[in-house]
Write an enzyme that holds these catalytic residues in place. Structure first.
Site, PDB file in Angstrom:
ATOM      1  N   GLU A 103      28.916   6.897   6.396  1.00 22.38           N
ATOM      2  CA  GLU A 103      29.113   6.443   7.778  1.00 22.38           C
ATOM      3  C   GLU A 103      27.936   5.671   8.347  1.00 22.38           C
ATOM      4  OE1 GLU A 103      30.102   9.322   6.593  1.00 22.38           O
ATOM      5  OE2 GLU A 103      32.092   9.815   7.352  1.00 22.38           O
ATOM      6  N   GLU A 123      35.596  14.517   3.970  1.00 22.79           N
ATOM      7  CA  GLU A 123      35.757  15.568   4.991  1.00 22.79           C
ATOM      8  C   GLU A 123      37.082  16.308   4.801  1.00 22.79           C
ATOM      9  OE1 GLU A 123      34.791  12.603   8.034  1.00 22.79           O
ATOM     10  OE2 GLU A 123      33.262  13.988   8.762  1.00 22.79           O
TER      11      GLU A 123
HETATM   12  N1  T1G Z   1      39.277   1.271   6.234  1.00 24.69           N
HETATM   13  C1  T1G Z   1      39.977   0.133   6.268  1.00 24.69           C
HETATM   14  N2  T1G Z   1      39.937  -0.785   5.296  1.00 24.69           N
HETATM   15  C2  T1G Z   1      39.180  -0.520   4.248  1.00 24.69           C
HETATM   16  C3  T1G Z   1      38.410   0.646   4.147  1.00 24.69           C
HETATM   17  C4  T1G Z   1      38.503   1.586   5.186  1.00 24.69           C
HETATM   18  N3  T1G Z   1      37.844   2.738   5.168  1.00 24.69           N
HETATM   19  N4  T1G Z   1      37.722   0.608   2.983  1.00 24.69           N
HETATM   20  C5  T1G Z   1      38.065  -0.530   2.384  1.00 24.69           C
HETATM   21  N5  T1G Z   1      38.934  -1.219   3.142  1.00 24.69           N
HETATM   22  C6  T1G Z   1      39.584  -2.496   2.819  1.00 24.69           C
HETATM   23  C7  T1G Z   1      38.595  -3.650   2.769  1.00 24.69           C
HETATM   24  O1  T1G Z   1      38.409  -4.211   4.042  1.00 24.69           O
HETATM   25  C8  T1G Z   1      39.307  -4.596   1.835  1.00 24.69           C
HETATM   26  O2  T1G Z   1      40.316  -5.248   2.569  1.00 24.69           O
HETATM   27  C9  T1G Z   1      39.992  -3.661   0.860  1.00 24.69           C
HETATM   28  O3  T1G Z   1      40.065  -2.390   1.508  1.00 24.69           O
HETATM   29  C10 T1G Z   1      39.255  -3.486  -0.452  1.00 24.69           C
HETATM   30  O4  T1G Z   1      37.890  -3.161  -0.160  1.00 24.69           O
HETATM   31  C11 T1G Z   1      36.130  10.139  10.095  1.00 24.69           C
HETATM   32  C12 T1G Z   1      34.418   7.945  10.810  1.00 24.69           C
HETATM   33  C13 T1G Z   1      36.321   1.933  -0.727  1.00 24.69           C
HETATM   34  C14 T1G Z   1      34.283   1.517  -2.135  1.00 24.69           C
HETATM   35  O5  T1G Z   1      32.775   3.507   4.837  1.00 24.69           O
HETATM   36  O6  T1G Z   1      32.944   1.384   0.700  1.00 24.69           O
HETATM   37  O7  T1G Z   1      35.527   7.911   7.476  1.00 24.69           O
HETATM   38  O8  T1G Z   1      39.465  -7.554   2.449  1.00 24.69           O
HETATM   39  O9  T1G Z   1      36.880  -5.246  -1.096  1.00 24.69           O
HETATM   40  O10 T1G Z   1      34.814  -3.251  -3.699  1.00 24.69           O
HETATM   41  O11 T1G Z   1      33.906  10.673   9.550  1.00 24.69           O
HETATM   42  O12 T1G Z   1      35.688  -0.720   0.471  1.00 24.69           O
HETATM   43  O13 T1G Z   1      41.212  -6.777   0.859  1.00 24.69           O
HETATM   44  O14 T1G Z   1      41.760  -7.077   3.292  1.00 24.69           O
HETATM   45  O15 T1G Z   1      35.471  -3.289  -0.373  1.00 24.69           O
HETATM   46  O16 T1G Z   1      36.796  -1.889  -4.495  1.00 24.69           O
HETATM   47  C15 T1G Z   1      33.939   5.775   5.745  1.00 24.69           C
HETATM   48  C16 T1G Z   1      34.131   1.769   3.150  1.00 24.69           C
HETATM   49  C17 T1G Z   1      34.687   5.273   6.942  1.00 24.69           C
HETATM   50  C18 T1G Z   1      34.278   3.238   3.001  1.00 24.69           C
HETATM   51  C19 T1G Z   1      36.220  -0.085  -2.161  1.00 24.69           C
HETATM   52  N6  T1G Z   1      34.343   5.033   4.590  1.00 24.69           N
HETATM   53  N7  T1G Z   1      34.703   1.083   2.038  1.00 24.69           N
HETATM   54  O17 T1G Z   1      35.388  -1.149  -2.577  1.00 24.69           O
HETATM   55  O18 T1G Z   1      36.963  -3.140  -2.447  1.00 24.69           O
HETATM   56  S1  T1G Z   1      34.150   6.034   8.405  1.00 24.69           S
HETATM   57  C20 T1G Z   1      33.724   3.928   4.230  1.00 24.69           C
HETATM   58  C21 T1G Z   1      34.043   0.895   0.886  1.00 24.69           C
HETATM   59  C22 T1G Z   1      34.810   7.560   8.367  1.00 24.69           C
HETATM   60  C23 T1G Z   1      34.943   9.802   9.275  1.00 24.69           C
HETATM   61  C24 T1G Z   1      34.392   8.492   9.437  1.00 24.69           C
HETATM   62  C25 T1G Z   1      34.701   0.078  -0.142  1.00 24.69           C
HETATM   63  C26 T1G Z   1      35.367   0.876  -1.275  1.00 24.69           C
HETATM   64  P1  T1G Z   1      40.723  -6.764   2.274  1.00 24.69           P
HETATM   65  P2  T1G Z   1      36.701  -3.782  -0.991  1.00 24.69           P
HETATM   66  P3  T1G Z   1      35.964  -2.392  -3.395  1.00 24.69           P
END
Ligand code: T1G
Length: 707
Positions: free
Chosen positions: A130, A110
Site C-alpha cells: 500500500e 488481508e
Molecule cells: N486494482 C485495479 N487494477 C489493477 C490492480 C488493482 N489492484 N492491479 C493491477 N491492475 C490492473 C493494471 O492497471 C493493469 O490494467 C492490469 O491490471 C495489469 O497490471 C484494502 C487499500 C498485480 C503485480 O498495490 O502490483 O489493497 O493497464 O500491467 O505487471 O488494504 O499490477 O491492463 O488496463 O501491472 O502482471 C494493493 C498493484 C491495493 C497491487 C500485476 N495492491 N498491482 O503486475 O501487470 S491497495 C496493489 C500490481 C489495497 C487494502 C488496500 C501489479 C501486479 P491495464 P500490470 P503485471
C-alpha cells in the site's frame, strides 16, 4: 449468481473461486460475492471445509485501485468495507484454507490472513504494497500481519511495501505450507487433513503470541521510522503504517482496526496518495498509443545486435542478456571491444557480490553476449541498436551500413539522447523501421526507455519497441522527435536555470541541497558531473544552444570543460570526487563562478530553498507544458513517468506535471509571469500552462479530456 465469485465442490470441500480478471481485484461485487459464498458454504451440508482460490494468474492482488483513485480525489468511491467479510471468514465454523498463487497483495493478503490456514504455490509472493500508493493497509492488515509474523517483520513489510516469496512467508509464519504442482488439489488435501485431525480453528485476530508489549517493542517502532526515512524519504504513509502496527499491540483487536481505519482515511486524501496512485496508472497508461491496437503486429524479439560496446552499448547488452535475449555486441576495434567486455564482467561481478545474481546466473548471461568486430549474424537479428558516440555523421554512416545487412523485419534502433531520428532515418530506404531507443545510464539498471517515434516510424516497429521495453523490465514511453525528446528537452532549461542561480549568488551545493530537499534523487550539478560535463558540452554544440545573439549564456560550464573537469570521470567537475565518488564542494569552482559573474556584472544575492525550487522546477514544468501542447508527449502523465523513472523525480510528488497540478497552475503561472518580466524571453510562459491556469484547470484534467 455472482459472475465474479463461484463455488464448486471438490471431495466434500467447498471451493470458492474469485474470477475478476486481470488480477482479481476486490472490485465492487467481489466482497459481496465472497460474503454470500461463505454463508452458503457454511450452510452446505455437503461441505466439510472451505478453500478460497483465485482464477487466472493470481489470488487477489488487492483493492481496486480505480476506486482508491476516486476516494483520493474526493469523488464517490466504492471502497470495499471488508470488516464484516473478514469477520465472517474468521468466524466460519468450517475450516477455511486460502490457496495463494501469483501476487497476494494488499487487500488480497488481508482476506487471506482472515482464513484459518494458508497454502501457497512456491512461486507466489505476498505483500502489503500500500505504501507504493501513499496509503496503509486498510482492511486490518496492520492488525493481523503482526499477529502472524511478529511486529518486526510486519513493520518491514508495511514500511517497504516489498513482497516476500512464499518460502520466506512460510518461515515467517504467514503461510502454513508451500506446495509445488497443483495448488487447488494441495489446498483441498490440506483442508481435508485439518478436518480429519479435527485441528483447532485459530482466529488470527485472537492471537497475541507474537505481538510483544509496547515497552519491549519501542526500539522496533523507532527502527521502523528510521527505515521509512531511509527507503521512503519524506513519505507519510510508512510512518502511519508503523503507528497502526503500534495500535495492534497496544489496543484490543477491534479498537486497533478502528485506529487503522482512521489512519487509512487520513492517508488516502493526501497529496502523496493522489500522486502515487496517479503514478501507478500513468505507468500502465504509457503503452496506450494511438495507432497501436491489439491487432498491431508485434514482431518477436529473441536476438538483439548492438553496435558500440561503450558505456551505453555495454549496459544495453546487459539489460538484454538479463532478459534472456541473445546479444551480438560489435565494436570497431579489438581494444575497445575487450574494454567493453571487461566492464560488463566487472559490473556483473559487483552484482554477484551484492547478491543480486548467482555466479552461475552471471555465466549464463555472459554466454548470451557475443563480442565481435564484424557484422556476422546481424542479418538474423530481430533488433539492431546502434549505440555509438552521440555524433550525427557517425550515426548516419552506421545506418547506411546496416541498411544492407539487416533482415527485412528488423527493428533499426538508435540509442540517441538528443539527435534527430528523421535525419538518421533519411539515409536508409526503410525509414519506417527506424526508431529512437533512448536508454538511460546505467542501461542495465535504469527503468526508463524513451521510444522516439520518427515521422515515418511504423506502428509495428513502435509496438515492437514497446514490447521490447516490457521484456527488458523497463517502462517504455513514446516521445516525439524534438531536440532532447521529452526528458532532456525539459532538463536543459532546468539545468541552465540552476547555473544562472549560482551565477547570481547561490552555490552548486545550495542548489543541489534545495533540490534533494524537494525530493529529487540527485541535485542537478551532481547529475551533470555524473553524466559528464564533456557530454553536456557536446550536446550543447550539436543542438546549437545559445547560438542566437542576445540570449543569456551560462558562464562556467564551458570553462569547466576547457579545464578538463568532466565530472566524476576526471575526479573533478562542479564538485571534487574521492575514490568512492563522494562529492565535496570545490572552493575553486565557487571562486570561478564568482569571478565570472563579477566579470559579467551580475548582481549577487542569497536565495532561499523555495526560490531555488521555483526557478528550477518551474522551468521544468514550463517546458513540459510546451512539449505536451506541441504533441511530443502524448499525455502529461507520460512526462511524469519519464521524470520519475529516468530523472529521479520523487514518485510521491507524482512527477513534474502532477506536482504542478498540486501546487496549483495559477500560482505557477503567476510566478513564471514574474520571471518572464525579470529575465525575459527564456521564461515566456507556455501557452498551455497559461490557458489551463486561467481556466482553473489541471494537467490531469487536460489528459482526462483528451483520453
Ligand atoms: N486494482 C485495479 N487494477 C489493477 C490492480 C488493482 N489492484 N492491479 C493491477 N491492475 C490492473 C493494471 O492497471 C493493469 O490494467 C492490469 O491490471 C495489469 O497490471 C484494502 C487499500 C498485480 C503485480 O498495490 O502490483 O489493497 O493497464 O500491467 O505487471 O488494504 O499490477 O491492463 O488496463 O501491472 O502482471 C494493493 C498493484 C491495493 C497491487 C500485476 N495492491 N498491482 O503486475 O501487470 S491497495 C496493489 C500490481 C489495497 C487494502 C488496500 C501489479 C501486479 P491495464 P500490470 P503485471
Amino acid at each position: 449468481m455472482n459472475p465474479l465469485v463461484s463455488t464448486t465442490n471438490q471431495s466434500g470441500v467447498a471451493v470458492i473461486t474469485i474470477d475478476n480478471p486481470p488480477v482479481n481485484a476486490l472490485s465492487p461485487g467481489v466482497p459481496e460475492g465472497l460474503a454470500s459464498a461463505f454463508t452458503a458454504a457454511n450452510a452446505d451440508v455437503g461441505a466439510k471445509a472451505i478453500v478460497v482460490i483465485g482464477a487466472g494468474r493470481t489470488f487477489i492482488a488487492g483493492a481496486d485501485i480505480k476506486e482508491l483513485e476516486y476516494a483520493a480525489w474526493g469523488q464517490p468511491a466504492k471502497l470495499p468495507a471488508l470488516h464484516d467479510l473478514l469477520a465472517t471468514i474468521e468466524n466460519s465454523a468450517k475450516p477455511v484454507v486460502m490457496a495463494l498463487h501469483g501476487t497476494t497483495f494488499g487487500g488480497g493478503l488481508e482476506v487471506a490472513m482472515a482464513g484459518h490456514y494458508r497454502v501457497a504455490a512456491r512461486d507466489g509472493v505476498m505483500g502489503q504494497p500500500e505504501v507504493n500508493l501513499g496509503i496503509i493497509p486498510g482492511a486490518e492488515g496492520t492488525q493481523r500481519l503482526p499477529r502472524l509474523v511478529g511486529v518486526e517483520k510486519a513493520i518491514e513489510m508495511c514500511v517497504t511495501g516489498k513482497p516476500i516469496p512464499a518460502a520466506d512467508a512460510l518461515a515467517a509464519g504467514l503461510v502454513d505450507a508451500v506446495v509445488d504442482g497443483q495448488l487447488l488439489d494441495s489446498a483441498v488435501a490440506f483442508a481435508l487433513d485439518v478436518v480429519s485431525r479435527n485441528a483447532p480453528l485459530v482466529k488470527t485476530s485472537d492471537r497475541t503470541d507474537k505481538l510483544g508489549t509496547p515497552e519491549r517493542n519501542a526500539p522496533l517502532y523507532a527502527a521502523g521510522c528510521a527505515l521509512a526515512a531511509k527507503v521512503r524519504r519524506g513519505a507519510i504513509a510508512p510512518l502511519k503504517a508503523v503507528d497502526a502496527i503500534e495500535a495492534a499491540v497496544a489496543l484490543p483487536f477491534d479498537e486497533g482496526c478502528r485506529r487503522e481505519r482512521e489512519l487509512f482515511s487520513e492517508c488516502v486524501v493526501t497529496d502523496q496518495a493522489r500522486a502515487l496512485i496517479h503514478a501507478f496508472f500513468a505507468e500502465r497508461g504509457v503503452a496506450k498509443v494511438p495507432g497501436i491496437t491489439k491487432e498491431t503486429t508485434v514482431r518477436p524479439v529473441g536476438k538483439v545486435a548492438i553496435i558500440g560496446a561503450g558505456t551505453m552499448g555495454g549496459g544495453i547488452a546487459m539489460a538484454c542478456a538479463n532478459a534472456g535475449l541473445q546479444v551480438l555486441l560489435k565494436e570497431a576495434e579489438q581494444a575497445a571491444l575487450d574494454r567493453g567486455m571487461e566492464t560488463i564482467r566487472k559490473n556483473y561481478d559487483v552484482s554477484v557480490k551484492r547478491g543480486r545474481f548467482t555466479p552461475e546466473g552471471v555465466e549464463e548471461r555472459m554466454a548470451r553476449i557475443h563480442p565481435q568486430l564484424d557484422y556476422a549474424g546481424f542479418d538474423s537479428a530481430d533488433v539492431i541498436i546502434e549505440a555509438v558516440f552521440e555524433d550525427m555523421a557517425i550515426k548516419k554512416a552506421i545506418f547506411a551500413e546496416i541498411e544492407g545487412i539487416a533482415g527485412a523485419d528488423c527493428v533499426l534502433g538508435t540509442n540517441t539522447s538528443t539527435l534527430n531520428i528523421d535525419e538518421i532515418a533519411s539515409v536508409t530506404k526503410r525509414p519506417g523501421s527506424v526508431v529512437g531507443l533512448h536508454f538511460f545510464s546505467p542501461a542495465n539498471v535504469m527503468r526508463l526507455l524513451e521510444i522516439v517515434r520518427g515521422k515515418a516510424t511504423s506502428s509495428e516497429i513502435l509496438a515492437t519497441a514497446l514490447a521490447l521495453a516490457k521484456k527488458l523490465n523497463k517502462v517504455g514511453v513514446v516521445a516525439g522527435n524534438c531536440p532532447g525528446f521529452i526528458g532532456n528537452r525539459m532538463m536543459f532549461p532546468y539545468m541552465y536555470e540552476a547555473q544562472f542561480l549560482v551565477e547570481e549568488g547561490a552555490t552548486p551545493e545550495q542548489v543541489d541541497k534545495a533540490l534533494t530537499g524537494f525530493g529529487m534523487a540527485m541535485g542537478i550539478f551532481a547529475v551533470d558531473d555524473m553524466a559528464g560535463i564533456d557530454v553536456a558540452w557536446r550536446v550543447r554544440k550539436a543542438l546549437r544552444h545559445f547560438a542566437e545573439p542576445g540570449v543569456r549564456r551560462p558562464l562556467v560550464q564551458d570553462q569547466l570543460f576547457e579545464m578538463g573537469r568532466y565530472g566524476q570521470k576526471t575526479g573533478r567537475g562542479w564538485y571534487i570526487y574521492d575514490a568512492n565518488r563522494k562529492a565535496t564542494p570545490d572552493p575553486e569552482v565557487v571562486e570561478l563562478i564568482r569571478s565570472s559573474a563579477a566579470g559579467a556584472g551580475i548582481a549577487q544575492r542569497t536565495f532561499t530553498p523555495e526560490e531555488i525550487i521555483e526557478r528550477t522546477v518551474y522551468a521544468l514544468i514550463n517546458e513540459g507544458a510546451r512539449i505536451l501542447e506541441e504533441g511530443y508527449a502524448l499525455r502529461a502523465a507520460d512526462i511524469d513517468v519519464v521524470y520519475i523513472n529516468g530523472y529521479g523525480f520523487p514518485a510521491r510528488l507524482g512527477g513534474p506535471m502532477m506536482c504542478a497540478d498540486q501546487i496549483g497552475l495559477a500560482k505557477i503561472a503567476a510566478r513564471i509571469a514574474e520571471f518572464h518580466a525579470e529575465f525575459g524571453e527564456r521564461w515566456t510562459p507556455a501557452p498551455l500552462l497559461a490557458r489551463l491556469a486561467t481556466e482553473g484547470k489541471t494537467f490531469r484534467e487536460f489528459d482526462l479530456e483528451r483520453a
